[in-house]
Design a protein around this motif. Structure first.
Motif, PDB file in Angstrom:
ATOM      1  N   ILE A 199       0.848  -1.207   0.000  1.00  0.00           N
ATOM      2  CA  ILE A 199       0.000   0.000   0.000  1.00  0.00           C
ATOM      3  C   ILE A 199       0.880   1.253   0.000  1.00  0.00           C
ATOM      4  O   ILE A 199       0.834   2.046   0.950  1.00  0.00           O
ATOM      5  CB  ILE A 199      -0.914   0.049   1.250  1.00  0.00           C
ATOM      6  CG1 ILE A 199      -1.377  -1.339   1.675  1.00  0.00           C
ATOM      7  CG2 ILE A 199      -2.106   0.960   1.032  1.00  0.00           C
ATOM      8  CD1 ILE A 199      -2.106  -1.343   3.018  1.00  0.00           C
ATOM      9  N   PRO A 200       1.701   1.464  -1.018  1.00  0.00           N
ATOM     10  CA  PRO A 200       2.498   2.696  -1.004  1.00  0.00           C
ATOM     11  C   PRO A 200       1.595   3.926  -1.151  1.00  0.00           C
ATOM     12  O   PRO A 200       0.698   3.936  -1.986  1.00  0.00           O
ATOM     13  CB  PRO A 200       3.415   2.544  -2.218  1.00  0.00           C
ATOM     14  CG  PRO A 200       2.692   1.595  -3.129  1.00  0.00           C
ATOM     15  CD  PRO A 200       1.907   0.677  -2.236  1.00  0.00           C
ATOM     16  N   LYS A 201       1.849   4.934  -0.310  1.00  0.00           N
ATOM     17  CA  LYS A 201       1.106   6.194  -0.436  1.00  0.00           C
ATOM     18  C   LYS A 201       1.948   7.189  -1.233  1.00  0.00           C
ATOM     19  O   LYS A 201       3.130   7.398  -0.928  1.00  0.00           O
ATOM     20  CB  LYS A 201       0.804   6.768   0.953  1.00  0.00           C
ATOM     21  CG  LYS A 201       0.143   8.142   0.938  1.00  0.00           C
ATOM     22  CD  LYS A 201       1.137   9.277   1.110  1.00  0.00           C
ATOM     23  CE  LYS A 201       0.547  10.619   0.753  1.00  0.00           C
ATOM     24  NZ  LYS A 201       1.575  11.705   0.799  1.00  0.00           N
TER      25      LYS A 201
ATOM     26  N   THR B 138       1.140  11.160  -3.337  1.00  0.00           N
ATOM     27  CA  THR B 138       0.266  12.107  -4.016  1.00  0.00           C
ATOM     28  C   THR B 138       1.047  12.796  -5.134  1.00  0.00           C
ATOM     29  O   THR B 138       0.621  13.826  -5.644  1.00  0.00           O
ATOM     30  CB  THR B 138      -0.296  13.144  -3.021  1.00  0.00           C
ATOM     31  OG1 THR B 138       0.770  13.605  -2.189  1.00  0.00           O
ATOM     32  CG2 THR B 138      -1.379  12.559  -2.157  1.00  0.00           C
ATOM     33  N   ASN B 139       2.190  12.213  -5.485  1.00  0.00           N
ATOM     34  CA  ASN B 139       3.035  12.765  -6.542  1.00  0.00           C
ATOM     35  C   ASN B 139       2.902  11.866  -7.782  1.00  0.00           C
ATOM     36  O   ASN B 139       3.086  10.654  -7.690  1.00  0.00           O
ATOM     37  CB  ASN B 139       4.486  12.798  -6.021  1.00  0.00           C
ATOM     38  CG  ASN B 139       5.463  13.199  -7.090  1.00  0.00           C
ATOM     39  OD1 ASN B 139       5.791  12.405  -7.971  1.00  0.00           O
ATOM     40  ND2 ASN B 139       5.935  14.427  -7.020  1.00  0.00           N
ATOM     41  N   GLN B 140       2.586  12.481  -8.922  1.00  0.00           N
ATOM     42  CA  GLN B 140       2.250  11.673 -10.103  1.00  0.00           C
ATOM     43  C   GLN B 140       3.398  10.755 -10.522  1.00  0.00           C
ATOM     44  O   GLN B 140       3.176   9.587 -10.850  1.00  0.00           O
ATOM     45  CB  GLN B 140       1.862  12.593 -11.264  1.00  0.00           C
ATOM     46  CG  GLN B 140       1.257  11.837 -12.436  1.00  0.00           C
ATOM     47  CD  GLN B 140       0.707  12.745 -13.521  1.00  0.00           C
ATOM     48  OE1 GLN B 140       1.001  13.943 -13.541  1.00  0.00           O
ATOM     49  NE2 GLN B 140      -0.081  12.189 -14.416  1.00  0.00           N
TER      50      GLN B 140
ATOM     51  N   ALA C 155       3.505   6.522 -10.105  1.00  0.00           N
ATOM     52  CA  ALA C 155       3.731   5.680 -11.284  1.00  0.00           C
ATOM     53  C   ALA C 155       4.890   4.715 -11.004  1.00  0.00           C
ATOM     54  O   ALA C 155       4.810   3.513 -11.298  1.00  0.00           O
ATOM     55  CB  ALA C 155       4.034   6.550 -12.501  1.00  0.00           C
ATOM     56  N   GLN C 156       5.950   5.237 -10.410  1.00  0.00           N
ATOM     57  CA  GLN C 156       7.118   4.400 -10.083  1.00  0.00           C
ATOM     58  C   GLN C 156       6.718   3.250  -9.145  1.00  0.00           C
ATOM     59  O   GLN C 156       7.195   2.124  -9.288  1.00  0.00           O
ATOM     60  CB  GLN C 156       8.128   5.301  -9.375  1.00  0.00           C
ATOM     61  CG  GLN C 156       9.552   4.848  -9.486  1.00  0.00           C
ATOM     62  CD  GLN C 156      10.461   5.730  -8.629  1.00  0.00           C
ATOM     63  OE1 GLN C 156      10.731   5.382  -7.473  1.00  0.00           O
ATOM     64  NE2 GLN C 156      10.910   6.843  -9.172  1.00  0.00           N
ATOM     65  N   ASN C 157       5.807   3.542  -8.224  1.00  0.00           N
ATOM     66  CA  ASN C 157       5.429   2.540  -7.218  1.00  0.00           C
ATOM     67  C   ASN C 157       4.584   1.397  -7.790  1.00  0.00           C
ATOM     68  O   ASN C 157       4.305   0.422  -7.096  1.00  0.00           O
ATOM     69  CB  ASN C 157       4.677   3.208  -6.062  1.00  0.00           C
ATOM     70  CG  ASN C 157       5.545   4.209  -5.321  1.00  0.00           C
ATOM     71  OD1 ASN C 157       6.768   4.195  -5.452  1.00  0.00           O
ATOM     72  ND2 ASN C 157       4.923   5.092  -4.540  1.00  0.00           N
TER      73      ASN C 157
HETATM   74  N1  LIG Z   1      -4.110   0.058   8.808  1.00  0.00           N
HETATM   75  C1  LIG Z   1      -3.369   0.973   9.408  1.00  0.00           C
HETATM   76  O1  LIG Z   1      -3.372   1.120  10.648  1.00  0.00           O
HETATM   77  C2  LIG Z   1      -2.503   1.866   8.551  1.00  0.00           C
HETATM   78  C3  LIG Z   1      -1.504   2.650   9.168  1.00  0.00           C
HETATM   79  C4  LIG Z   1      -0.704   3.442   8.356  1.00  0.00           C
HETATM   80  C5  LIG Z   1      -0.893   3.442   6.972  1.00  0.00           C
HETATM   81  N2  LIG Z   1      -1.888   2.697   6.399  1.00  0.00           N
HETATM   82  C6  LIG Z   1      -2.125   2.725   4.928  1.00  0.00           C
HETATM   83  O2  LIG Z   1      -0.890   2.463   4.276  1.00  0.00           O
HETATM   84  C7  LIG Z   1      -0.571   3.558   3.413  1.00  0.00           C
HETATM   85  C8  LIG Z   1       0.927   3.744   3.309  1.00  0.00           C
HETATM   86  O3  LIG Z   1       1.513   3.986   4.544  1.00  0.00           O
HETATM   87  P1  LIG Z   1       2.186   5.384   4.904  1.00  0.00           P
HETATM   88  O4  LIG Z   1       1.433   6.465   4.225  1.00  0.00           O
HETATM   89  O5  LIG Z   1       2.289   5.424   6.382  1.00  0.00           O
HETATM   90  O6  LIG Z   1       3.684   5.279   4.384  1.00  0.00           O
HETATM   91  P2  LIG Z   1       4.500   4.919   3.071  1.00  0.00           P
HETATM   92  O7  LIG Z   1       3.613   4.623   1.923  1.00  0.00           O
HETATM   93  O8  LIG Z   1       5.500   3.910   3.468  1.00  0.00           O
HETATM   94  O9  LIG Z   1       5.291   6.279   2.801  1.00  0.00           O
HETATM   95  C9  LIG Z   1       4.663   7.399   2.267  1.00  0.00           C
HETATM   96  C10 LIG Z   1       5.734   8.469   2.050  1.00  0.00           C
HETATM   97  O10 LIG Z   1       6.665   8.053   1.038  1.00  0.00           O
HETATM   98  C11 LIG Z   1       6.765   9.041   0.025  1.00  0.00           C
HETATM   99  N3  LIG Z   1       6.945   8.305  -1.242  1.00  0.00           N
HETATM  100  C12 LIG Z   1       6.016   7.575  -1.901  1.00  0.00           C
HETATM  101  N4  LIG Z   1       6.547   6.979  -2.979  1.00  0.00           N
HETATM  102  C13 LIG Z   1       7.863   7.334  -3.009  1.00  0.00           C
HETATM  103  C14 LIG Z   1       8.931   7.039  -3.906  1.00  0.00           C
HETATM  104  N5  LIG Z   1       8.756   6.238  -4.948  1.00  0.00           N
HETATM  105  N6  LIG Z   1      10.153   7.578  -3.630  1.00  0.00           N
HETATM  106  C15 LIG Z   1      10.339   8.395  -2.567  1.00  0.00           C
HETATM  107  N7  LIG Z   1       9.344   8.722  -1.691  1.00  0.00           N
HETATM  108  C16 LIG Z   1       8.118   8.185  -1.909  1.00  0.00           C
HETATM  109  C17 LIG Z   1       5.463   9.793   0.094  1.00  0.00           C
HETATM  110  O11 LIG Z   1       5.610  11.122  -0.361  1.00  0.00           O
HETATM  111  P3  LIG Z   1       4.820  11.688  -1.674  1.00  0.00           P
HETATM  112  O12 LIG Z   1       3.349  11.521  -1.411  1.00  0.00           O
HETATM  113  O13 LIG Z   1       5.254  13.108  -1.725  1.00  0.00           O
HETATM  114  O14 LIG Z   1       5.311  10.870  -2.833  1.00  0.00           O
HETATM  115  C18 LIG Z   1       5.153   9.778   1.587  1.00  0.00           C
HETATM  116  O15 LIG Z   1       5.850  10.817   2.233  1.00  0.00           O
HETATM  117  C19 LIG Z   1      -1.323   4.736   4.035  1.00  0.00           C
HETATM  118  O16 LIG Z   1      -1.450   5.809   3.128  1.00  0.00           O
HETATM  119  C20 LIG Z   1      -2.617   4.071   4.417  1.00  0.00           C
HETATM  120  O17 LIG Z   1      -3.459   3.937   3.271  1.00  0.00           O
HETATM  121  C21 LIG Z   1      -2.675   1.891   7.172  1.00  0.00           C
END
Ligand SMILES: NC(=O)c1ccc[n+]([C@@H]2O[C@H](COP(=O)([O-])OP(=O)(O)OC[C@H]3O[C@@H](n4cnc5c(N)ncnc54)[C@H](OP(=O)(O)O)[C@@H]3O)[C@@H](O)[C@H]2O)c1
Length: 324
Positions: A270-272, A274-276, A280-282
Protein backbone atom coordinates in the motif's frame (compact mmCIF):
# COMPACT_ATOMS: atom_id res chain seq x y z
CA UNK A 1 6.57 -7.60 -22.12
CA UNK A 2 6.22 -7.71 -18.31
CA UNK A 3 3.20 -9.94 -18.80
CA UNK A 4 5.49 -12.50 -20.48
CA UNK A 5 8.04 -12.13 -17.69
CA UNK A 6 5.33 -12.81 -15.12
CA UNK A 7 4.42 -15.98 -16.97
CA UNK A 8 8.08 -17.08 -17.00
CA UNK A 9 8.35 -16.34 -13.28
CA UNK A 10 5.30 -18.50 -12.63
CA UNK A 11 3.50 -15.64 -10.87
CA UNK A 12 -0.30 -15.44 -11.10
CA UNK A 13 -1.17 -13.55 -14.24
CA UNK A 14 -4.71 -12.38 -13.70
CA UNK A 15 -4.27 -8.64 -13.87
CA UNK A 16 -6.26 -5.66 -12.63
CA UNK A 17 -4.83 -2.69 -14.47
CA UNK A 18 -1.06 -3.06 -14.15
CA UNK A 19 -1.02 -5.21 -10.99
CA UNK A 20 -1.65 -8.94 -10.63
CA UNK A 21 -4.51 -10.08 -8.42
CA UNK A 22 -4.54 -12.86 -5.85
CA UNK A 23 -7.50 -14.79 -4.52
CA UNK A 24 -8.71 -14.21 -0.97
CA UNK A 25 -10.01 -17.02 1.26
CA UNK A 26 -13.60 -16.03 0.37
CA UNK A 27 -12.97 -16.38 -3.38
CA UNK A 28 -12.81 -12.63 -4.11
CA UNK A 29 -9.80 -11.26 -5.99
CA UNK A 30 -7.58 -8.45 -4.73
CA UNK A 31 -4.97 -6.44 -6.69
CA UNK A 32 -1.58 -6.71 -4.98
CA UNK A 33 -0.80 -2.99 -5.18
CA UNK A 34 -3.10 -0.44 -3.52
CA UNK A 35 -2.70 3.32 -3.53
CA UNK A 36 -2.37 4.43 0.09
CA UNK A 37 -4.25 7.62 0.93
CA UNK A 38 -3.74 7.94 4.69
CA UNK A 39 -1.85 11.09 5.67
CA UNK A 40 -2.66 12.46 2.20
CA UNK A 41 -4.57 15.31 3.72
CA UNK A 42 -1.83 17.20 5.53
CA UNK A 43 -2.92 20.58 6.92
CA UNK A 44 -1.11 22.52 4.17
CA UNK A 45 -2.02 20.08 1.37
CA UNK A 46 -3.97 21.32 -1.67
CA UNK A 47 -7.67 20.78 -1.09
CA UNK A 48 -8.02 18.22 -3.90
CA UNK A 49 -4.71 16.42 -3.36
CA UNK A 50 -6.15 12.97 -2.72
CA UNK A 51 -8.84 13.31 -5.41
CA UNK A 52 -6.11 14.16 -7.94
CA UNK A 53 -3.85 11.33 -6.73
CA UNK A 54 -6.67 8.78 -7.07
CA UNK A 55 -7.39 9.92 -10.63
CA UNK A 56 -3.69 9.83 -11.59
CA UNK A 57 -3.40 6.40 -10.00
CA UNK A 58 -6.31 4.96 -11.96
CA UNK A 59 -4.97 6.53 -15.17
CA UNK A 60 -1.63 4.89 -14.40
CA UNK A 61 -3.18 1.44 -13.92
CA UNK A 62 -3.91 1.17 -10.18
CA UNK A 63 -7.17 -0.64 -9.48
CA UNK A 64 -7.01 -0.78 -5.67
CA UNK A 65 -7.40 2.25 -3.38
CA UNK A 66 -6.95 2.08 0.42
CA UNK A 67 -8.74 4.56 2.66
CA UNK A 68 -10.32 4.67 6.15
CA UNK A 69 -12.97 6.64 7.99
CA UNK A 70 -10.27 8.13 10.24
CA UNK A 71 -8.28 9.51 7.26
CA UNK A 72 -11.11 11.98 6.59
CA UNK A 73 -10.39 11.60 2.88
CA UNK A 74 -13.19 9.25 1.81
CA UNK A 75 -15.03 12.09 0.01
CA UNK A 76 -11.90 12.87 -2.04
CA UNK A 77 -11.31 9.18 -2.77
CA UNK A 78 -14.92 8.95 -3.96
CA UNK A 79 -14.50 12.05 -6.15
CA UNK A 80 -11.31 10.68 -7.72
CA UNK A 81 -13.11 7.42 -8.50
CA UNK A 82 -16.12 9.30 -9.92
CA UNK A 83 -13.75 11.39 -12.10
CA UNK A 84 -12.12 8.24 -13.48
CA UNK A 85 -15.49 6.61 -14.20
CA UNK A 86 -16.80 9.82 -15.84
CA UNK A 87 -13.70 9.88 -18.07
CA UNK A 88 -14.49 6.32 -19.17
CA UNK A 89 -11.24 4.93 -17.75
CA UNK A 90 -12.90 2.25 -15.62
CA UNK A 91 -16.22 0.96 -14.37
CA UNK A 92 -16.93 0.60 -10.66
CA UNK A 93 -16.56 -3.18 -10.89
CA UNK A 94 -13.01 -2.79 -12.23
CA UNK A 95 -11.93 -1.19 -8.95
CA UNK A 96 -11.15 -2.61 -5.52
CA UNK A 97 -11.86 -0.16 -2.69
CA UNK A 98 -10.79 -0.81 0.90
CA UNK A 99 -12.00 1.21 3.88
CA UNK A 100 -11.86 0.74 7.65
CA UNK A 101 -14.05 0.97 10.72
CA UNK A 102 -12.73 3.37 13.35
CA UNK A 103 -12.24 2.31 16.96
CA UNK A 104 -15.18 4.28 18.38
CA UNK A 105 -17.78 2.35 16.33
CA UNK A 106 -17.06 -1.16 17.60
CA UNK A 107 -20.42 -2.09 19.17
CA UNK A 108 -22.13 -4.66 16.94
CA UNK A 109 -25.05 -2.36 16.12
CA UNK A 110 -22.71 0.50 15.16
CA UNK A 111 -20.78 -1.35 12.46
CA UNK A 112 -23.28 -1.37 9.58
CA UNK A 113 -24.31 2.28 10.19
CA UNK A 114 -20.62 3.30 10.24
CA UNK A 115 -20.06 1.50 6.94
CA UNK A 116 -23.14 3.14 5.43
CA UNK A 117 -21.65 6.54 6.42
CA UNK A 118 -18.35 5.61 4.73
CA UNK A 119 -20.25 4.52 1.61
CA UNK A 120 -22.12 7.82 1.54
CA UNK A 121 -18.85 9.75 1.76
CA UNK A 122 -17.33 7.55 -0.96
CA UNK A 123 -20.50 7.80 -3.13
CA UNK A 124 -20.41 4.00 -3.51
CA UNK A 125 -22.97 1.23 -2.98
CA UNK A 126 -20.41 -1.22 -1.60
CA UNK A 127 -16.74 -1.53 -0.73
CA UNK A 128 -14.64 -4.47 -1.80
CA UNK A 129 -12.97 -4.79 1.59
CA UNK A 130 -13.96 -3.50 5.02
CA UNK A 131 -11.48 -3.82 7.89
CA UNK A 132 -11.62 -3.38 11.66
CA UNK A 133 -8.88 -0.71 11.84
CA UNK A 134 -7.56 -1.76 15.29
CA UNK A 135 -8.58 -4.43 17.82
CA UNK A 136 -8.75 -1.60 20.40
CA UNK A 137 -12.18 -0.16 21.20
CA UNK A 138 -12.63 3.48 22.21
CA UNK A 139 -15.49 5.55 23.52
CA UNK A 140 -16.41 8.68 21.57
CA UNK A 141 -14.23 10.73 23.95
CA UNK A 142 -11.18 8.56 23.20
CA UNK A 143 -11.24 6.70 26.53
CA UNK A 144 -10.93 2.90 26.45
CA UNK A 145 -14.11 0.91 25.94
CA UNK A 146 -14.56 -2.76 26.79
CA UNK A 147 -16.32 -3.76 23.56
CA UNK A 148 -14.75 -7.04 22.47
CA UNK A 149 -13.57 -7.23 18.85
CA UNK A 150 -15.40 -10.57 18.59
CA UNK A 151 -18.62 -8.58 19.03
CA UNK A 152 -17.42 -6.06 16.43
CA UNK A 153 -16.82 -8.97 14.05
CA UNK A 154 -20.52 -9.94 14.25
CA UNK A 155 -21.31 -6.50 12.83
CA UNK A 156 -18.69 -7.02 10.11
CA UNK A 157 -20.37 -10.34 9.19
CA UNK A 158 -23.69 -8.49 8.91
CA UNK A 159 -22.06 -5.94 6.58
CA UNK A 160 -20.91 -8.77 4.33
CA UNK A 161 -24.29 -10.50 4.43
CA UNK A 162 -25.98 -7.26 3.36
CA UNK A 163 -23.60 -6.96 0.39
CA UNK A 164 -22.22 -3.65 1.66
CA UNK A 165 -18.72 -5.16 1.87
CA UNK A 166 -17.68 -7.95 -0.50
CA UNK A 167 -14.88 -9.07 1.82
CA UNK A 168 -14.18 -8.38 5.49
CA UNK A 169 -10.98 -8.42 7.47
CA UNK A 170 -8.94 -6.82 10.20
CA UNK A 171 -5.96 -4.54 10.66
CA UNK A 172 -3.29 -4.37 13.36
CA UNK A 173 -4.33 -7.72 14.87
CA UNK A 174 -1.60 -9.85 16.43
CA UNK A 175 -1.44 -13.65 16.03
CA UNK A 176 -3.36 -14.56 19.18
CA UNK A 177 -6.10 -12.02 18.42
CA UNK A 178 -6.42 -13.49 14.95
CA UNK A 179 -6.62 -17.01 16.39
CA UNK A 180 -9.34 -15.96 18.79
CA UNK A 181 -11.32 -14.41 15.96
CA UNK A 182 -10.95 -17.59 13.91
CA UNK A 183 -12.33 -19.63 16.79
CA UNK A 184 -15.31 -17.32 17.26
CA UNK A 185 -16.52 -16.44 13.78
CA UNK A 186 -18.67 -17.76 10.94
CA UNK A 187 -16.87 -15.78 8.24
CA UNK A 188 -13.08 -15.91 8.58
CA UNK A 189 -11.15 -12.65 8.12
CA UNK A 190 -9.83 -12.45 4.55
CA UNK A 191 -7.08 -9.93 5.29
CA UNK A 192 -4.90 -8.62 8.12
CA UNK A 193 -3.47 -5.19 7.25
CA UNK A 194 -0.33 -4.59 9.33
CA UNK A 195 2.89 -2.62 9.14
CA UNK A 196 5.64 -4.46 7.23
CA UNK A 197 8.83 -2.92 5.85
CA UNK A 198 12.60 -3.55 6.09
CA UNK A 199 12.75 -2.19 9.65
CA UNK A 200 9.75 -4.24 10.79
CA UNK A 201 9.79 -7.45 8.78
CA UNK A 202 7.18 -9.30 10.90
CA UNK A 203 8.18 -12.81 9.78
CA UNK A 204 6.29 -14.68 12.56
CA UNK A 205 3.03 -12.73 12.10
CA UNK A 206 3.19 -12.90 8.30
CA UNK A 207 3.80 -16.64 8.29
CA UNK A 208 1.01 -17.18 10.85
CA UNK A 209 -1.44 -15.26 8.65
CA UNK A 210 -0.30 -17.13 5.56
CA UNK A 211 -0.80 -20.49 7.34
CA UNK A 212 -4.35 -19.43 8.24
CA UNK A 213 -5.01 -18.36 4.64
CA UNK A 214 -5.30 -14.70 5.64
CA UNK A 215 -3.78 -12.30 3.07
CA UNK A 216 -1.41 -9.70 4.52
CA UNK A 217 -1.56 -6.08 3.38
CA UNK A 218 1.69 -4.27 4.20
CA UNK A 219 1.19 -0.66 5.31
CA UNK A 220 3.92 1.97 5.65
CA UNK A 221 5.87 -0.18 3.16
CA UNK A 222 8.79 2.24 2.93
CA UNK A 223 9.39 2.22 6.68
CA UNK A 224 11.95 4.93 7.42
CA UNK A 225 13.31 4.98 3.87
CA UNK A 226 11.83 8.33 2.88
CA UNK A 227 9.58 10.70 4.78
CA UNK A 228 10.72 9.69 8.27
CA UNK A 229 14.33 10.04 7.20
CA UNK A 230 15.72 11.89 10.23
CA UNK A 231 19.10 11.41 11.89
CA UNK A 232 17.52 9.14 14.53
CA UNK A 233 15.67 6.93 12.02
CA UNK A 234 16.94 3.37 11.69
CA UNK A 235 18.34 2.27 8.31
CA UNK A 236 17.75 1.66 5.49
CA UNK A 237 17.45 5.16 3.98
CA UNK A 238 16.86 5.89 0.33
CA UNK A 239 20.63 5.93 -0.47
CA UNK A 240 21.54 2.83 1.52
CA UNK A 241 24.49 1.14 -0.25
CA UNK A 242 23.02 -2.38 0.01
CA UNK A 243 19.75 -1.24 -1.56
CA UNK A 244 21.57 0.90 -4.16
CA UNK A 245 23.57 -2.16 -5.30
CA UNK A 246 20.40 -4.23 -5.74
CA UNK A 247 18.62 -1.31 -7.44
CA UNK A 248 21.50 -0.81 -9.91
CA UNK A 249 21.45 -4.49 -10.80
CA UNK A 250 17.81 -4.23 -11.95
CA UNK A 251 17.84 -0.64 -13.20
CA UNK A 252 15.31 0.35 -10.52
CA UNK A 253 15.18 2.82 -7.60
CA UNK A 254 15.76 1.77 -3.99
CA UNK A 255 12.10 2.50 -3.19
CA UNK A 256 11.06 0.07 -5.96
CA UNK A 257 13.44 -2.54 -4.53
CA UNK A 258 11.77 -2.23 -1.11
CA UNK A 259 8.29 -2.62 -2.65
CA UNK A 260 9.47 -5.62 -4.68
CA UNK A 261 10.92 -7.16 -1.50
CA UNK A 262 7.42 -7.08 0.04
CA UNK A 263 5.75 -8.48 -3.11
CA UNK A 264 8.31 -11.27 -3.22
CA UNK A 265 7.25 -12.22 0.31
CA UNK A 266 3.68 -12.66 -0.99
CA UNK A 267 2.34 -9.41 0.50
CA UNK A 268 -0.12 -6.84 -0.84
CA UNK A 269 1.53 -3.42 -0.72
CA UNK A 270 0.00 0.00 0.00
CA UNK A 271 2.50 2.70 -1.00
CA UNK A 272 1.11 6.19 -0.44
CA UNK A 273 1.98 8.96 -2.86
CA UNK A 274 0.27 12.11 -4.02
CA UNK A 275 3.03 12.76 -6.54
CA UNK A 276 2.25 11.67 -10.10
CA UNK A 277 5.77 10.45 -10.95
CA UNK A 278 6.30 8.60 -7.68
CA UNK A 279 2.94 6.86 -7.74
CA UNK A 280 3.73 5.68 -11.28
CA UNK A 281 7.12 4.40 -10.08
CA UNK A 282 5.43 2.54 -7.22
CA UNK A 283 3.42 0.46 -9.71
CA UNK A 284 6.31 -0.20 -12.08
CA UNK A 285 7.35 -3.38 -10.27
CA UNK A 286 6.41 -6.28 -12.50
CA UNK A 287 9.38 -6.58 -14.85
CA UNK A 288 11.83 -7.79 -12.19
CA UNK A 289 11.96 -10.07 -9.16
CA UNK A 290 14.47 -10.32 -6.30
CA UNK A 291 16.42 -13.50 -5.61
CA UNK A 292 15.81 -15.38 -2.35
CA UNK A 293 19.24 -14.14 -1.18
CA UNK A 294 18.29 -10.50 -1.86
CA UNK A 295 15.03 -10.94 0.06
CA UNK A 296 17.01 -12.42 2.98
CA UNK A 297 19.58 -9.58 2.82
CA UNK A 298 16.88 -6.91 3.04
CA UNK A 299 15.28 -8.86 5.89
CA UNK A 300 18.47 -8.32 7.88
CA UNK A 301 17.61 -4.64 8.31
CA UNK A 302 14.88 -5.73 10.75
CA UNK A 303 14.96 -3.86 14.07
CA UNK A 304 11.36 -4.51 15.15
CA UNK A 305 10.90 -0.73 15.13
CA UNK A 306 7.50 0.60 14.16
CA UNK A 307 6.58 3.68 12.13
CA UNK A 308 3.03 3.52 13.53
CA UNK A 309 3.38 3.01 17.27
CA UNK A 310 0.28 4.24 19.14
CA UNK A 311 1.82 3.98 22.61
CA UNK A 312 -0.89 6.26 24.05
CA UNK A 313 -3.13 3.16 23.93
CA UNK A 314 -0.62 0.78 25.45
CA UNK A 315 -2.63 0.25 28.65
CA UNK A 316 -5.95 -0.15 26.83
CA UNK A 317 -7.59 -3.59 26.46
CA UNK A 318 -6.50 -5.51 23.35
CA UNK A 319 -3.44 -3.32 22.63
CA UNK A 320 -1.85 -5.48 19.91
CA UNK A 321 1.82 -4.43 19.98
CA UNK A 322 4.82 -4.72 22.31
CA UNK A 323 4.20 -2.49 25.34
CA UNK A 324 7.76 -1.18 25.77
N1 LIG B 1 -4.11 0.06 8.81
C1 LIG B 1 -3.37 0.97 9.41
O1 LIG B 1 -3.37 1.12 10.65
C2 LIG B 1 -2.50 1.87 8.55
C3 LIG B 1 -1.50 2.65 9.17
C4 LIG B 1 -0.70 3.44 8.36
C5 LIG B 1 -0.89 3.44 6.97
N2 LIG B 1 -1.89 2.70 6.40
C6 LIG B 1 -2.12 2.72 4.93
O2 LIG B 1 -0.89 2.46 4.28
C7 LIG B 1 -0.57 3.56 3.41
C8 LIG B 1 0.93 3.74 3.31
O3 LIG B 1 1.51 3.99 4.54
P1 LIG B 1 2.19 5.38 4.90
O4 LIG B 1 1.43 6.46 4.22
O5 LIG B 1 2.29 5.42 6.38
O6 LIG B 1 3.68 5.28 4.38
P2 LIG B 1 4.50 4.92 3.07
O7 LIG B 1 3.61 4.62 1.92
O8 LIG B 1 5.50 3.91 3.47
O9 LIG B 1 5.29 6.28 2.80
C9 LIG B 1 4.66 7.40 2.27
C10 LIG B 1 5.73 8.47 2.05
O10 LIG B 1 6.67 8.05 1.04
C11 LIG B 1 6.77 9.04 0.02
N3 LIG B 1 6.95 8.30 -1.24
C12 LIG B 1 6.02 7.58 -1.90
N4 LIG B 1 6.55 6.98 -2.98
C13 LIG B 1 7.86 7.33 -3.01
C14 LIG B 1 8.93 7.04 -3.91
N5 LIG B 1 8.76 6.24 -4.95
N6 LIG B 1 10.15 7.58 -3.63
C15 LIG B 1 10.34 8.39 -2.57
N7 LIG B 1 9.34 8.72 -1.69
C16 LIG B 1 8.12 8.18 -1.91
C17 LIG B 1 5.46 9.79 0.09
O11 LIG B 1 5.61 11.12 -0.36
P3 LIG B 1 4.82 11.69 -1.67
O12 LIG B 1 3.35 11.52 -1.41
O13 LIG B 1 5.25 13.11 -1.72
O14 LIG B 1 5.31 10.87 -2.83
C18 LIG B 1 5.15 9.78 1.59
O15 LIG B 1 5.85 10.82 2.23
C19 LIG B 1 -1.32 4.74 4.04
O16 LIG B 1 -1.45 5.81 3.13
C20 LIG B 1 -2.62 4.07 4.42
O17 LIG B 1 -3.46 3.94 3.27
C21 LIG B 1 -2.67 1.89 7.17
Amino acid sequence: MWFAILLCLGIQTIMAGKAPVIELNDGNKIPVVALGTGRGTAKDAPIDEVRQAVLWAIEEGYRHIDTAAIYHDEPQVGQGIADAIAKGLVKREDLFVTTKLWNDRHAQDQVVPALRESLKRLCLDYVDLFLIHFPISLNADGSPSDVDYVETWRGMEEAKMLGLAKSIGVSNFNSSQLDRLFQNSQVKPAVNQVEVNPTLTQEPLVSHCQKLGVAVMAYSPFGFLVSRDTKDSPPPRIDDPTLVAIANKYGKSTSQVVLRYLLDRGLIIIPKSTNQKRLAQNLDLFDFKLTAEEVATIGQFNKNVRVIDPKTWKDFPNYPFERD
